[in-house]
Enzyme design. Structure first.
Site, PDB file in Angstrom:
ATOM      1  N   ASP A 183       0.957  -1.123   0.157  1.00  0.00           N
ATOM      2  CA  ASP A 183      -0.055  -0.052   0.094  1.00  0.00           C
ATOM      3  C   ASP A 183       0.901   1.324  -0.084  1.00  0.00           C
ATOM      4  O   ASP A 183       2.014   1.141   0.642  1.00  0.00           O
ATOM      5  CB  ASP A 183      -0.903   0.095   1.378  1.00  0.00           C
ATOM      6  CG  ASP A 183      -1.731  -1.196   1.206  1.00  0.00           C
ATOM      7  OD1 ASP A 183      -2.305  -1.604   0.088  1.00  0.00           O
ATOM      8  OD2 ASP A 183      -2.167  -1.650   2.433  1.00  0.00           O
TER       9      ASP A 183
HETATM   10  N1  URA Z   1      -1.401  -5.990   3.786  1.00  0.00           N
HETATM   11  C1  URA Z   1      -1.678  -4.756   3.724  1.00  0.00           C
HETATM   12  O1  URA Z   1      -2.738  -4.429   4.249  1.00  0.00           O
HETATM   13  N2  URA Z   1      -1.052  -3.688   2.960  1.00  0.00           N
HETATM   14  C2  URA Z   1       0.115  -3.914   2.503  1.00  0.00           C
HETATM   15  O2  URA Z   1       0.655  -3.020   1.852  1.00  0.00           O
HETATM   16  C3  URA Z   1       0.612  -5.313   2.432  1.00  0.00           C
HETATM   17  C4  URA Z   1      -0.044  -6.291   2.904  1.00  0.00           C
END
Ligand code: URA
Length: 310
Positions: A155
């Site tokens: 993310d």
């Molecule tokens: N899970 C998440 O919630 N965010 C990420 O960036 C990676 C795995």
């Protein structure tokens, strides 16, 4: 300070033995990395009657230079093969033994490139820039080449290990849910970790939208009850955040520490990249055992999160 993962030790050992570029010209290439942390040595196998290929083809397959640019640079004497200036870009070279340099920078011997980025906050894991600034901007010029893309997704506000490659087959193997390549994350939670999470996550937890997750391992850090380690064998959208939301907690910060057998080295700072050795790429498919990983690294990564106020 935590110890440097074993997979990186070869690179470092080789690098420190070879602090100058090409100690062993014709056999080794030493790349001075942008981040100035790891010098990666690649071995050029001894020539085995390889079919010669054109210099411009060799360079354009491994860099961002177009054939016309290569022709121009060659004419200006900016390209060397085994330390000899080559002015004609259609010269045939032996890809197995040639040590090619453009503007003094060695061209990688590998057709594919594998880069480990320590992703900082605020960048998106995409080659497109529709929703923000792409992680691709963090790749230093000497490692850039056509076709690179992030093999996996973190993310925008997540941190840590992100593999960037132009090897579509490897990326597919790595990301395919059937491969089950595990990834380990450290998370900072809003509320204290509860031991019941261990059982809940080891079953197949249901997310709020009805998505069912594969069993996951989770463990609380001994240094803070708001720090936890979690290992997933899949990569659903916002999965870690949604799993903790399903147990009424909230992930404030998330950093990916491993992708398969690749462990984020401490010295790779946020925003820095390193090119991977083939051996490290193979290690992707030999992940550490979660409990062993936690025994070895839980204290160090916890201290990192606490010290850096992440
Ligand atoms: N899970 C998440 O919630 N965010 C990420 O960036 C990676 C795995």
């Amino acid at each position: 300070m935590f110890t440097i993962p074993a997979i990186m030790l070869t690179s470092i050992a080789n690098a420190s033995k070879n602090s100058n570029v090409e100690k062993d010209a014709g056999k080794r290439i030493l790349h001075q990395q942008h981040c100035d942390i790891f010098n990666i040595v690649e071995y050029i196998p001894k020539g085995k009657n390889m079919t010669p290929i054109r210099l411009d083809k060799y360079i354009s397959e491994r860099t961002e230079y177009s054939r016309s640019k290569i022709k121009e640079l060659a004419a200006k004497g900016k390209i060397t093969v085994n330390n000899i200036i080559i002015k004609k870009s259609d010269t045939k070279i032996d890809p197995e033994t040639a040590l090619v340099k453009v503007l003094g920078t060695p061209v990688s011997v590998s057709k594919y490139r594998y880069i480990l980025l320590n992703k900082p906050d605020g960048y998106i894991s995409s080659t497109e820039e529709n929703d923000g600034i792409s992680v691709m901007r963090l790749i230093p010029p000497e490692l850039r080449k056509k076709g690179l893309f992030p093999a996996g997704r973190l993310d925008k506000d997540s941190l840590g290990a992100l593999l960037i490659t132009d090897d579509g087959e490897l990326a597919h193997k790595l990301l395919s849910p059937r491969s089950h390549v595990p990834k380990i994350y450290i998370v900072k939670l809003d509320k204290p970790f509860k031991s019941k999470y261990i059982d809940i996550f080891s079953g197949s937890i249901l997310l709020s939208d009805g998505t069912q997750c594969l069993p996951a391992k989770v463990r609380c850090s001994e240094m803070s009850d708001k720090l936890a380690f979690i290992e997933l064998h899949e990569g659903k959208y916002h999965q870690v955040k949604r799993m903790f939301a399903a147990v009424e907690n909230h992930v404030e910060k998330l950093m990916r520490l491993t992708v398969g057998g690749l462990i984020l080295p401490e010295k790779l700072k946020f925003g820095e990249c390193m090119e991977l050795l083939h051996k490290d790429v193979e290690n992707l498919f030999y992940p550490p055992d979660f409990d062993d990983f936690c025994s070895d690294f839980i204290g160090d990564f916890s201290a990192f999160m606490l010290n850096n106020q992440l």
